[in-house]
Structures are given as structure tokens and as C-alpha cells.
Design a protein around this motif. Structure first.
Motif, PDB file in Angstrom:
ATOM      1  N   ILE A  52      32.403 -25.632  55.944  1.00 20.07           N
ATOM      2  CA  ILE A  52      31.042 -26.041  55.595  1.00 20.07           C
ATOM      3  C   ILE A  52      30.386 -26.729  56.783  1.00 20.07           C
ATOM      4  CG2 ILE A  52      29.667 -27.561  54.117  1.00 20.07           C
ATOM      5  CD1 ILE A  52      31.817 -27.134  51.941  1.00 20.07           C
ATOM      6  N   LYS A  53      31.122 -27.629  57.418  1.00 19.98           N
ATOM      7  CA  LYS A  53      30.583 -28.421  58.526  1.00 19.98           C
ATOM      8  C   LYS A  53      30.106 -27.548  59.675  1.00 19.98           C
ATOM      9  CE  LYS A  53      31.786 -32.190  61.697  1.00 19.98           C
ATOM     10  NZ  LYS A  53      32.859 -33.141  62.114  1.00 19.98           N
ATOM     11  N   ILE A  54      30.848 -26.501  60.000  1.00 19.50           N
ATOM     12  CA  ILE A  54      30.485 -25.675  61.154  1.00 19.50           C
ATOM     13  C   ILE A  54      29.668 -24.439  60.766  1.00 19.50           C
ATOM     14  CG2 ILE A  54      32.431 -26.498  62.506  1.00 19.50           C
ATOM     15  CD1 ILE A  54      33.931 -23.961  61.924  1.00 19.50           C
ATOM     16  N   GLY A  55      29.251 -24.380  59.498  1.00 19.74           N
ATOM     17  CA  GLY A  55      28.297 -23.348  59.094  1.00 19.74           C
ATOM     18  C   GLY A  55      28.855 -22.014  58.664  1.00 19.74           C
ATOM     19  N   LEU A  56      30.155 -21.942  58.393  1.00 22.27           N
ATOM     20  CA  LEU A  56      30.724 -20.657  58.002  1.00 22.27           C
ATOM     21  C   LEU A  56      30.209 -20.181  56.643  1.00 22.27           C
ATOM     22  CD1 LEU A  56      34.470 -20.868  59.124  1.00 22.27           C
ATOM     23  CD2 LEU A  56      32.534 -19.828  60.305  1.00 22.27           C
ATOM     24  N   TYR A  57      29.754 -21.108  55.817  1.00 16.57           N
ATOM     25  CA  TYR A  57      29.282 -20.743  54.488  1.00 16.57           C
ATOM     26  C   TYR A  57      27.772 -20.913  54.325  1.00 16.57           C
ATOM     27  CZ  TYR A  57      34.102 -20.324  52.887  1.00 16.57           C
ATOM     28  OH  TYR A  57      35.403 -19.916  52.721  1.00 16.57           O
ATOM     29  N   LYS A  58      27.053 -20.983  55.404  1.00 20.51           N
ATOM     30  CA  LYS A  58      25.603 -21.093  55.328  1.00 20.51           C
ATOM     31  C   LYS A  58      25.024 -19.781  54.809  1.00 20.51           C
ATOM     32  CE  LYS A  58      21.436 -21.949  58.104  1.00 20.51           C
ATOM     33  NZ  LYS A  58      20.845 -22.826  57.069  1.00 20.51           N
ATOM     34  N   PRO A 199      27.143  -7.118  43.574  1.00 19.08           N
ATOM     35  CA  PRO A 199      25.932  -7.422  42.803  1.00 19.08           C
ATOM     36  C   PRO A 199      24.728  -6.608  43.284  1.00 19.08           C
ATOM     37  CG  PRO A 199      27.090  -9.439  43.363  1.00 19.08           C
ATOM     38  CD  PRO A 199      27.760  -8.343  44.137  1.00 19.08           C
ATOM     39  N   LEU A 200      23.910  -6.164  42.351  1.00 21.25           N
ATOM     40  CA  LEU A 200      22.732  -5.367  42.687  1.00 21.25           C
ATOM     41  C   LEU A 200      21.632  -6.224  43.305  1.00 21.25           C
ATOM     42  CD1 LEU A 200      22.524  -2.987  39.578  1.00 21.25           C
ATOM     43  CD2 LEU A 200      23.623  -2.594  41.801  1.00 21.25           C
ATOM     44  N   SER A 201      21.653  -7.522  43.046  1.00 21.66           N
ATOM     45  CA  SER A 201      20.737  -8.453  43.714  1.00 21.66           C
ATOM     46  C   SER A 201      21.560  -9.579  44.315  1.00 21.66           C
ATOM     47  CB  SER A 201      19.703  -9.010  42.721  1.00 21.66           C
ATOM     48  OG  SER A 201      20.334  -9.682  41.655  1.00 21.66           O
ATOM     49  N   ALA A 202      21.131 -10.061  45.479  1.00 26.17           N
ATOM     50  CA  ALA A 202      21.904 -11.051  46.217  1.00 26.17           C
ATOM     51  C   ALA A 202      22.077 -12.349  45.435  1.00 26.17           C
ATOM     52  CB  ALA A 202      21.239 -11.344  47.562  1.00 26.17           C
ATOM     53  N   ILE A 203      23.302 -12.865  45.439  1.00 26.28           N
ATOM     54  CA  ILE A 203      23.611 -14.168  44.835  1.00 26.28           C
ATOM     55  C   ILE A 203      24.015 -15.089  45.981  1.00 26.28           C
ATOM     56  CG2 ILE A 203      24.938 -15.401  43.106  1.00 26.28           C
ATOM     57  CD1 ILE A 203      25.621 -12.629  41.877  1.00 26.28           C
ATOM     58  N   VAL A 204      23.069 -15.850  46.465  1.00 22.17           N
ATOM     59  CA  VAL A 204      23.268 -16.669  47.666  1.00 22.17           C
ATOM     60  C   VAL A 204      23.713 -18.075  47.273  1.00 22.17           C
ATOM     61  CG1 VAL A 204      22.149 -17.613  49.732  1.00 22.17           C
ATOM     62  CG2 VAL A 204      21.491 -15.356  48.858  1.00 22.17           C
ATOM     63  N   PHE A 205      24.633 -18.634  48.064  1.00 21.01           N
ATOM     64  CA  PHE A 205      25.021 -20.023  47.818  1.00 21.01           C
ATOM     65  C   PHE A 205      25.188 -20.776  49.134  1.00 21.01           C
ATOM     66  CE2 PHE A 205      29.176 -17.975  48.315  1.00 21.01           C
ATOM     67  CZ  PHE A 205      29.962 -18.914  48.974  1.00 21.01           C
ATOM     68  N   ASN A 206      24.916 -22.068  49.066  1.00 21.13           N
ATOM     69  CA  ASN A 206      25.123 -22.987  50.183  1.00 21.13           C
ATOM     70  C   ASN A 206      25.902 -24.195  49.664  1.00 21.13           C
ATOM     71  OD1 ASN A 206      23.586 -22.236  52.842  1.00 21.13           O
ATOM     72  ND2 ASN A 206      22.195 -21.668  51.182  1.00 21.13           N
ATOM     73  N   PRO A 207      27.131 -24.389  50.124  1.00 24.99           N
ATOM     74  CA  PRO A 207      27.908 -25.538  49.665  1.00 24.99           C
ATOM     75  C   PRO A 207      27.495 -26.816  50.399  1.00 24.99           C
ATOM     76  CG  PRO A 207      29.240 -24.159  51.112  1.00 24.99           C
ATOM     77  CD  PRO A 207      27.914 -23.492  50.979  1.00 24.99           C
ATOM     78  N   VAL A 208      27.281 -27.876  49.630  1.00 24.58           N
ATOM     79  CA  VAL A 208      26.869 -29.166  50.175  1.00 24.58           C
ATOM     80  C   VAL A 208      27.872 -30.216  49.722  1.00 24.58           C
ATOM     81  CG1 VAL A 208      25.063 -30.916  50.236  1.00 24.58           C
ATOM     82  CG2 VAL A 208      24.438 -28.482  50.079  1.00 24.58           C
ATOM     83  N   VAL A 209      28.437 -30.968  50.673  1.00 22.38           N
ATOM     84  CA  VAL A 209      29.403 -32.005  50.338  1.00 22.38           C
ATOM     85  C   VAL A 209      28.664 -33.221  49.788  1.00 22.38           C
ATOM     86  CG1 VAL A 209      31.263 -33.466  51.199  1.00 22.38           C
ATOM     87  CG2 VAL A 209      30.926 -31.186  52.174  1.00 22.38           C
TER      88      VAL A 209
END
Length: 224
Positions: A52-58, A199-209
Motif C-alpha cells: 500500500i505504502k509504495i503504491g502497488l494497490y493504487k 467483471p463486466l464493469s470495473a470494480i476499483v479499490f484503493n486500500p487506506v491504512v
């Protein structure tokens, strides 16, 4: 590509101060999901926090959704394996498993994805949320016979009342669980997909600590 490869190298080197009962909020375009990371799996906890810190899950996506089974997020297997094939000089990097008998694939569990390596080591950039389904005694008995292992009685009770995916137990590292927003996770798992479970439509997520104050407040609410 260079940035991603650098990030994968950094994740092997960065060591954060271990935090107890760390919480992460998955901010998605379908709603928020709050997850508690297990202190019993500190290496996976810190690996995920480092990612998360280095942006791998942005702006990552839940890109493989198998109904009543799991919702997989981060990089797909093919993306990881193709990159390794194209860059053999980097070698095949996997994260050592932290499989604990008391951590199991109940509904809401957070797991680390992997390929079929014999060490059951995890990918650095793939997670999944367990949805699963309720099991009955006959189904659990069949899994015990197939895998030659006894499912603890307490876990059997959870599988029969809450559900999950017991056939995955002791083969993948579980390192957290949903403590808020299970209805969002359920909705994501019911999204329309193609024949490949994409998924037919994008399911986007951003994890925040969550901050220490937020985590402390949430622990009080949950009585942890």
C-alpha cells in the motif's frame, strides 16, 4: 514496467514497524470495506502494508469474481507469470507462506493469492476476499476425507452458520478478515462477469491504512 519492477524489489527490502491490530479500509466504487489484518501473520500483514505504502494497490481492481467463492483483487495470475517469463533475469519471487491452523477461510477472510508452487508461497500483488457459502456436515466430512485433515469443531460451526470455502484451508495464507462492509463485499461478489469471471464493469479499490486513532476507536466498537 520499470516502476513496477522497482516496487516489487522495494517490497522485499522495506520493513515497517510492526503495528498491532492494524485496520485497512478498502475504498471501492461500490462502497467501503474495512479489514483487520492479523497480528498472527505479521509478515503478510507488513508485506501488504508495504505494498500500500509504495503504491502497488493504487486504483487496483477486483478483476476475478467467482460467485459464492472469492473476489480476487490486484494482479491477475497471467499478468504476473507473463512478466516473469519476459524477464527471467529477475527470477521468480514469492512470499513465504504463513499458514496457521487457527486462521481459516470463513466468510470475510482476506487471503493471499498464489500459483501452484509446492511451498504454497504467496504472490506479492494479489489478494482475495472469501465469500463462499454455508456448508453442511456431509460436505465438511467429504473435505476432511479428501484432504486427510480434521476440521476443528469451532471452525465447522462457523462454516455451517456463516459459510466460507473450507476446501482452501491450509493451502493459502489467510492474513485478515472483514470487520465492516460485508454487504459491499457480497455485492461485489454478485457483479456480472464474463465466462472467465472477469467483471463486466470495473470494480476499483484503493486500500487506506486507518490512523492509530481510527484503529483504536474501531477496536473499541468491535471490542477487540
Amino acid at each position: 514496467m520499470k516502476k513496477l519492477l522497482l516496487s516489487l524489489s522495494l517490497i522485499l527490502l522495506v520493513t515497517l514497524t510492526k503495528a498491532q491490530s492494524t485496520f485497512v479500509r478498502f475504498v471501492t466504487n461500490k462502497g467501503d470495506i474495512t479489514i483487520m489484518l492479523y497480528d498472527e501473520t505479521p509478515k503478510h500483514r507488513d508485506m501488504f502494508l508495504n505494498g500500500i505504502k509504495i503504491g502497488l494497490y493504487k486504483d487496483a481492481e477486483f478483476n476475478r469474481v467467482i460467485k459464492s467463492f472469492v473476489s480476487q483483487g490486484g494482479e491477475l495470475d497471467d499478468t504476473i507469470l507473463n512478466r516473469e517469463k519476459q524477464h527471467p533475469e529477475l527470477g521468480t519471487k514469492r512470499f513465504p507462506a504463513e499458514i496457521k491452523p487457527m486462521l481459516f477461510h470463513k466468510k470475510g477472510a482476506l487471503g493471499a493469492g498464489r500459483d501452484d508452487n509446492s511451498d504454497k508461497a504467496s504472490y506479492f500483488t494479489q489478494i482475495y476476499l472469501v465469500v463462499g457459502k454455508k456448508q453442511n456436515d456431509a460436505q465438511l466430512d467429504a473435505i476432511e476425507q479428501k484432504k486427510n485433515r480434521k476440521i476443528p469443531e469451532a471452525q465447522r460451526t462457523v462454516y455451517k452458520t456463516i459459510g466460507g470455502t473450507p476446501n482452501l484451508d491450509q493451502d493459502y495464507t489467510i492474513f485478515g478478515e472483514i470487520v465492516g462492509g460485508m454487504e459491499v463485499a457480497d455485492a461485489i461478489n454478485q457483479m456480472a462477469t464474463d465466462k472467465n469471471d472477469v467483471p463486466l464493469s470495473a470494480i476499483v479499490f484503493n486500500p487506506v491504512v486507518l490512523s492509530k486513532a481510527e484503529a483504536a476507536k474501531l477496536r473499541r466498537q468491535l471490542k477487540y
